[in-house]
Design a protein around this motif. Structure first.
Motif, PDB file in Angstrom:
ATOM      1  N   PHE A  83       9.127   2.484  -6.141  1.00  0.00           N
ATOM      2  CA  PHE A  83       9.009   1.925  -5.052  1.00  0.00           C
ATOM      3  C   PHE A  83       9.389   1.599  -3.799  1.00  0.00           C
ATOM      4  N   LYS A  84      10.066   3.211  -3.673  1.00  0.00           N
ATOM      5  CA  LYS A  84      10.813   3.254  -1.933  1.00  0.00           C
ATOM      6  C   LYS A  84      10.050   3.567  -1.717  1.00  0.00           C
ATOM      7  N   ARG A  85       8.467   4.511  -1.829  1.00  0.00           N
ATOM      8  CA  ARG A  85       7.585   5.140  -0.737  1.00  0.00           C
ATOM      9  C   ARG A  85       7.087   4.395  -0.755  1.00  0.00           C
ATOM     10  N   LEU A  86       6.423   3.337  -1.705  1.00  0.00           N
ATOM     11  CA  LEU A  86       4.982   2.331  -1.676  1.00  0.00           C
ATOM     12  C   LEU A  86       6.096   1.287  -0.670  1.00  0.00           C
ATOM     13  N   LYS A  87       7.177   0.883  -0.485  1.00  0.00           N
ATOM     14  CA  LYS A  87       7.551   0.050   0.164  1.00  0.00           C
ATOM     15  C   LYS A  87       7.907   0.012   1.806  1.00  0.00           C
ATOM     16  N   SER A  88       7.552   1.618   1.951  1.00  0.00           N
ATOM     17  CA  SER A  88       7.204   2.123   3.260  1.00  0.00           C
ATOM     18  C   SER A  88       5.946   2.404   4.419  1.00  0.00           C
ATOM     19  N   LEU A  89       5.205   1.777   3.401  1.00  0.00           N
ATOM     20  CA  LEU A  89       4.256   1.421   3.308  1.00  0.00           C
ATOM     21  C   LEU A  89       3.953   0.289   4.749  1.00  0.00           C
ATOM     22  N   ASN A  90       4.299  -0.901   4.422  1.00  0.00           N
ATOM     23  CA  ASN A  90       4.485  -1.996   5.305  1.00  0.00           C
ATOM     24  C   ASN A  90       4.383  -1.070   6.973  1.00  0.00           C
ATOM     25  N   SER A  91       5.035  -0.273   7.093  1.00  0.00           N
ATOM     26  CA  SER A  91       5.115  -0.051   8.496  1.00  0.00           C
ATOM     27  C   SER A  91       4.147   0.676   8.719  1.00  0.00           C
ATOM     28  N   LYS A  92       2.941   0.771   7.928  1.00  0.00           N
ATOM     29  CA  LYS A  92       2.037   1.721   7.926  1.00  0.00           C
ATOM     30  C   LYS A  92       0.482   0.359   8.276  1.00  0.00           C
ATOM     31  N   GLY A  93       1.278  -0.767   8.199  1.00  0.00           N
ATOM     32  CA  GLY A  93       0.233  -2.026   7.954  1.00  0.00           C
ATOM     33  C   GLY A  93      -0.319  -2.391   7.132  1.00  0.00           C
ATOM     34  N   ILE A  94      -0.155  -1.934   5.616  1.00  0.00           N
ATOM     35  CA  ILE A  94      -0.820  -1.704   4.601  1.00  0.00           C
ATOM     36  C   ILE A  94       0.512  -3.197   3.943  1.00  0.00           C
ATOM     37  N   GLN A  95      -0.464  -3.976   3.375  1.00  0.00           N
ATOM     38  CA  GLN A  95       0.383  -4.854   2.380  1.00  0.00           C
ATOM     39  C   GLN A  95       0.708  -4.667   1.384  1.00  0.00           C
ATOM     40  N   LEU A  96       1.918  -4.438   0.681  1.00  0.00           N
ATOM     41  CA  LEU A  96       2.167  -4.044  -0.863  1.00  0.00           C
ATOM     42  C   LEU A  96       2.161  -5.441  -1.794  1.00  0.00           C
ATOM     43  N   SER A  97       1.283  -5.360  -2.471  1.00  0.00           N
ATOM     44  CA  SER A  97       1.898  -6.209  -3.634  1.00  0.00           C
ATOM     45  C   SER A  97       2.416  -6.014  -4.387  1.00  0.00           C
ATOM     46  N   VAL A  98       3.476  -6.285  -5.460  1.00  0.00           N
ATOM     47  CA  VAL A  98       3.551  -5.382  -7.274  1.00  0.00           C
ATOM     48  C   VAL A  98       3.510  -6.604  -8.235  1.00  0.00           C
ATOM     49  N   LEU A  99       3.390  -6.499  -9.096  1.00  0.00           N
ATOM     50  CA  LEU A  99       2.745  -6.774  -9.641  1.00  0.00           C
ATOM     51  C   LEU A  99       3.637  -6.905 -11.462  1.00  0.00           C
ATOM     52  N   TRP A 100       4.763  -7.078 -12.394  1.00  0.00           N
ATOM     53  CA  TRP A 100       5.717  -6.741 -12.574  1.00  0.00           C
ATOM     54  C   TRP A 100       5.244  -6.889 -13.907  1.00  0.00           C
ATOM     55  N   PHE A 101       4.082  -6.288 -14.817  1.00  0.00           N
ATOM     56  CA  PHE A 101       4.617  -7.274 -15.996  1.00  0.00           C
ATOM     57  C   PHE A 101       5.941  -7.340 -16.875  1.00  0.00           C
ATOM     58  N   TYR A 102       5.754  -7.664 -18.097  1.00  0.00           N
ATOM     59  CA  TYR A 102       6.353  -8.028 -18.991  1.00  0.00           C
ATOM     60  C   TYR A 102       6.194  -8.695 -20.559  1.00  0.00           C
ATOM     61  N   ASP A 103       6.825  -7.911 -21.421  1.00  0.00           N
ATOM     62  CA  ASP A 103       6.641  -9.077 -22.975  1.00  0.00           C
ATOM     63  C   ASP A 103       7.343  -9.944 -22.462  1.00  0.00           C
TER      64      ASP A 103
END
Lengths: 131, 192
Positions: A83-103
């Motif tokens: 997650f920490k790495r994916l978060k850093s994508l923001n600074s590369k101009g890539i918009q991250l969306s996290v979909l957390w699925f759960y029972d």
């Protein structure tokens, strides 16, 4: 750069990080005896990807589908690092969306997601699975 | 104490008579044991036990909790088995149910010199409320501690405490000068 796909096994999940669709999926159960063996190549791949993301034409949106039903404590720190790495994508101009699925009956998994969301400073979308 | 005696008996009695089987059966019935195993724990065995537990715990919500705590406790038994390969003292896992709780009990041999640290950690966990446990868990998650740890950076025991939402019961039973049998019981409300 190639996408990364690891098939599901008895104690490790399906991991499908697809660069064409810009869709990353982690699905199943994650209880490797040694988290390092499973996650180290994934973390290394992500490091390359993050460098790559700034230099080459990629989609500007990335969806991460977190569909783990269970992860053990030796995976938790690796998941945090993903997650920490994916978060850093923001600074590369890539918009991250996290979909957390759960029972819908698994309050602990929902709570874990909310904790990750809080400590990472990211916004997750929570999706309850009815089954 | 029963765990220790059982391990001890299994070790010394190569021929198991029918009375022994009956006594064990009665004891397990009395304690409402749903699932148990005594011996060497391997990852294949853990997969089988997990599958059996899924069919033995009613209610998906409580099953999820039992399953989560069970994985962590079984992994501890595997890790322990690995460290004492030269000496195959059997470990034990029990899943049972009484009126209000599912309970998971484990027992394994440990070195006496490791007791004080383990005891400190268990006491620390037992004295914390849920909010503080989550804070502690998060601080370990975020720490810069390297990722090469196979022991989950000590997260397992905190995770079990958060999920069980009950205090641990534990004991140390002396085996010899250098070793003890460590027993741990974790309770989970059967109605969530």
């Amino acid at each position: 750069m190639d996408s990364l796909k690891i098939e599901k096994q008895d104690t490790t999940p399906l991991l499908d990080f697809n660069l064409d669709k810009m869709e990353f999926i982690l699905e199943g159960e994650c209880r490797p005896e040694n988290g390092l063996v499973f996650f180290e190549p994934v973390i290394s791949w992500l490091d390359v990807f993050i460098d790559f993301a700034g230099s080459v034409e990629l989609g500007k949106k990335l969806e991460f589908h977190f569909k783990l039903e269970y992860y053990n404590s030796s995976s938790a720190k690796f998941i945090f690092n993903i997650f920490k790495r994916l978060k850093s994508l923001n600074s590369k101009g890539i918009q991250l969306s996290v979909l957390w699925f759960y029972d819908v009956l698994d309050e602990d998994l929902l709570e874990s997601g909310k904790e990750y969301e809080k400590i990472l400073g990211l916004k997750f979308h929570f999706l309850a699975l009815q089954n | 104490m029963f765990f220790y005696v059982k391990g001890f008996v299994l070790r010394l009695m190569r021929s198991i008579d029918s009375q022994f089987a009956y006594d064990t059966h009665q004891m397990m019935d009395l304690k409402s044991v749903r699932l148990s195993f005594s011996g060497e724990f391997t990852s294949d065995l853990v997969s089988v036990l997990l599958l059996l537990a899924k069919n033995n715990v009613g209610g998906r919500s409580v099953m999820k909790k039992v399953y989560n705590v069970m994985i962590e406790s079984l992994e501890n038994l595997i890790k322990h088995a690995f460290f004492h390969n030269e000496d195959s003292f059997p470990a034990i896992f029990i899943l049972g149910k009484d009126e209000a709780f599912y309970y998971l009990a484990t027992g394994n041999k440990i070195e006496n010199k490791k007791i004080s640290e383990l005891q400190k950690r268990l006491e620390k966990v037992n004295h914390m409320n849920r909010i503080d446990l989550v804070k502690w868990y998060n601080s370990i998650l975020m720490s810069d501690q390297s990722l090469n740890s196979t022991n989950g950076a000590g997260l397992g025991i905190i995770d079990m405490a958060i999920k069980s939402n009950n205090k641990f019961e534990y004991g140390f039973h002396k085996i010899d000068e250098n070793h003890s049998f460590f027993t741990l019981k974790i309770k989970i409300e059967s109605e969530i």
